[in-house]
Write a protein that holds these residues in place. Sequence first.
Motif, PDB file in Angstrom:
ATOM      1  N   SER A 228       0.812  -1.221   0.000  1.00 56.86           N
ATOM      2  CA  SER A 228       0.000   0.000   0.000  1.00 56.86           C
ATOM      3  C   SER A 228       0.845   1.271   0.000  1.00 56.86           C
ATOM      4  CB  SER A 228      -0.947   0.015   1.203  1.00 56.86           C
ATOM      5  OG  SER A 228      -0.285   0.419   2.400  1.00 56.86           O
ATOM      6  N   GLN A 229       2.141   1.147   0.215  1.00 59.87           N
ATOM      7  CA  GLN A 229       3.019   2.310   0.114  1.00 59.87           C
ATOM      8  C   GLN A 229       3.315   2.684  -1.338  1.00 59.87           C
ATOM      9  OE1 GLN A 229       3.508   3.672   3.200  1.00 59.87           O
ATOM     10  NE2 GLN A 229       2.363   1.822   3.817  1.00 59.87           N
ATOM     11  N   PHE A 230       3.041   1.745  -2.249  1.00 63.00           N
ATOM     12  CA  PHE A 230       3.385   1.944  -3.655  1.00 63.00           C
ATOM     13  C   PHE A 230       2.163   2.058  -4.563  1.00 63.00           C
ATOM     14  CE2 PHE A 230       6.776  -0.475  -1.609  1.00 63.00           C
ATOM     15  CZ  PHE A 230       7.871   0.327  -1.870  1.00 63.00           C
ATOM     16  N   MET A 231       1.009   1.604  -4.094  1.00 60.69           N
ATOM     17  CA  MET A 231      -0.194   1.622  -4.933  1.00 60.69           C
ATOM     18  C   MET A 231      -1.417   1.607  -4.042  1.00 60.69           C
ATOM     19  SD  MET A 231      -0.230  -2.357  -6.233  1.00 60.69           S
ATOM     20  CE  MET A 231      -1.832  -2.226  -7.020  1.00 60.69           C
ATOM     21  N   ARG A 232      -2.545   2.004  -4.613  1.00 57.87           N
ATOM     22  CA  ARG A 232      -3.812   1.935  -3.895  1.00 57.87           C
ATOM     23  C   ARG A 232      -4.421   0.557  -4.138  1.00 57.87           C
ATOM     24  NH1 ARG A 232      -7.063   6.140  -2.335  1.00 57.87           N
ATOM     25  NH2 ARG A 232      -6.020   7.545  -3.815  1.00 57.87           N
ATOM     26  N   LEU A 233      -4.503  -0.228  -3.094  1.00 59.58           N
ATOM     27  CA  LEU A 233      -5.145  -1.528  -3.186  1.00 59.58           C
ATOM     28  C   LEU A 233      -6.657  -1.332  -3.141  1.00 59.58           C
ATOM     29  CD1 LEU A 233      -2.783  -3.462  -0.763  1.00 59.58           C
ATOM     30  CD2 LEU A 233      -2.995  -3.846  -3.229  1.00 59.58           C
ATOM     31  N   MET A 234      -7.365  -2.059  -4.013  1.00 61.50           N
ATOM     32  CA  MET A 234      -8.805  -1.879  -4.168  1.00 61.50           C
ATOM     33  C   MET A 234      -9.547  -3.165  -3.809  1.00 61.50           C
ATOM     34  SD  MET A 234      -9.032   1.252  -5.145  1.00 61.50           S
ATOM     35  CE  MET A 234     -10.720   1.365  -5.745  1.00 61.50           C
ATOM     36  N   PRO A 235     -10.823  -3.039  -3.430  1.00 61.12           N
ATOM     37  CA  PRO A 235     -11.609  -4.240  -3.121  1.00 61.12           C
ATOM     38  C   PRO A 235     -11.573  -5.247  -4.279  1.00 61.12           C
ATOM     39  CG  PRO A 235     -12.813  -2.285  -2.457  1.00 61.12           C
ATOM     40  CD  PRO A 235     -11.607  -1.805  -3.211  1.00 61.12           C
ATOM     41  N   GLY A 236     -11.259  -6.480  -3.952  1.00 66.17           N
ATOM     42  CA  GLY A 236     -11.147  -7.529  -4.955  1.00 66.17           C
ATOM     43  C   GLY A 236      -9.743  -7.770  -5.456  1.00 66.17           C
ATOM     44  N   ASP A 237      -8.796  -6.876  -5.129  1.00 68.08           N
ATOM     45  CA  ASP A 237      -7.400  -7.162  -5.477  1.00 68.08           C
ATOM     46  C   ASP A 237      -6.928  -8.399  -4.724  1.00 68.08           C
ATOM     47  OD1 ASP A 237      -7.328  -4.971  -7.138  1.00 68.08           O
ATOM     48  OD2 ASP A 237      -6.051  -3.754  -5.845  1.00 68.08           O
ATOM     49  N   VAL A 238      -6.071  -9.170  -5.368  1.00 65.25           N
ATOM     50  CA  VAL A 238      -5.544 -10.410  -4.787  1.00 65.25           C
ATOM     51  C   VAL A 238      -4.029 -10.311  -4.667  1.00 65.25           C
ATOM     52  CG1 VAL A 238      -5.286 -12.908  -5.096  1.00 65.25           C
ATOM     53  CG2 VAL A 238      -7.455 -11.800  -5.682  1.00 65.25           C
ATOM     54  N   ILE A 239      -3.524 -10.693  -3.508  1.00 60.04           N
ATOM     55  CA  ILE A 239      -2.073 -10.757  -3.270  1.00 60.04           C
ATOM     56  C   ILE A 239      -1.741 -12.204  -2.927  1.00 60.04           C
ATOM     57  CG2 ILE A 239      -0.126  -9.942  -1.895  1.00 60.04           C
ATOM     58  CD1 ILE A 239      -1.974  -7.534  -1.093  1.00 60.04           C
ATOM     59  N   THR A 240      -1.019 -12.885  -3.792  1.00 65.05           N
ATOM     60  CA  THR A 240      -0.595 -14.242  -3.475  1.00 65.05           C
ATOM     61  C   THR A 240       0.832 -14.167  -2.922  1.00 65.05           C
ATOM     62  OG1 THR A 240      -0.561 -16.534  -4.257  1.00 65.05           O
ATOM     63  CG2 THR A 240       0.188 -14.839  -5.826  1.00 65.05           C
ATOM     64  N   THR A 241       1.090 -14.854  -1.818  1.00 68.89           N
ATOM     65  CA  THR A 241       2.138 -14.439  -0.883  1.00 68.89           C
ATOM     66  C   THR A 241       3.433 -15.232  -0.912  1.00 68.89           C
ATOM     67  OG1 THR A 241       1.182 -15.830   0.866  1.00 68.89           O
ATOM     68  CG2 THR A 241       0.369 -13.564   0.700  1.00 68.89           C
ATOM     69  N   GLY A 242       3.622 -16.092  -1.896  1.00 71.07           N
ATOM     70  CA  GLY A 242       4.865 -16.852  -1.968  1.00 71.07           C
ATOM     71  C   GLY A 242       4.657 -18.298  -1.579  1.00 71.07           C
TER      72      GLY A 242
END
Length: 282
Positions: A228-242
């Motif tokens: 979130s320091q680099f972009m605006r995360l929006m509802p429905g965005d997915v972050i897969t974590t490794g």
Amino acid sequence: MRLVRYGESGSEKPGLIDDENILRDLSEEIDDLAGEALSRATLDKLRAINPKALAKADPSHRIGPCVGRVGNFIAVGLNYADHAKESGMEIPSEPILFNKAPSSIVGPHDDVIVPKGSDRLDWEVEIAIVIGEEALYVSEDQALDHVAGFCLCNDVSERTFQAQRGGQWMKGKSAPTFGPLGPWLVTPDELGDPQAVDLWLDVNGERMQTGSTATMIFGVKTLVSYISQFMRLMPGDVITTGTPPGVGMGMKPERYLKPGDIITLGGKGLGEQRQTVKAYEA
């Protein structure tokens, strides 16, 4: 809650898995499990519903990806120290981020298609974060307030495209079917501690990966805050974590997927996926 999307690809309906593992229809309550339906207010509204008051849905329906209309599909590389070691890379000092195309997303039991020109098709079991509230410059203490839930992800990867074709990793991460999500979107209250989730993956019944989110280098709160320091995360965005260790690229000799292989994977509280690898047909 365990929330699902079921039905034919592109026409999925929202649903809920109740305590008796019965699929219930949510289409009278929300249009889709996407966007604003992932907000705290909407999830609280759904949580207040008696599941037995919802119509039962035919359990033979296809289960689709557990979140719809994904805008950003963000992935984290080398987020387990033992996976970094097997990949022959240094442990990162900050999260390594790359994109997967949202068009790679499919259901948890859909086929994985070998893309044209592929010769090193690999698997990666991961826990993914689904954003429910906009997040920009949030602190780690605030991070979970912006999370709608978690799901299982197979970060399917083509290693030649990823490492030997120049440019960014997304080349090896974005082919159609390279992002199976689900079966469920599990809300944080249902899952419990996201840093205590056991993960596993088998190929043709042989255990390849065994790990735990407890060994992630950068945990869920850190990742949401950091991104979130680099972009605006929006509802429905997915972050897969490794992924934990045990990928085909890290084996000696290396081992990769071929048509006919069966991939099964799961995570404690996240359910299970099963995919058949098939050749590309024009």
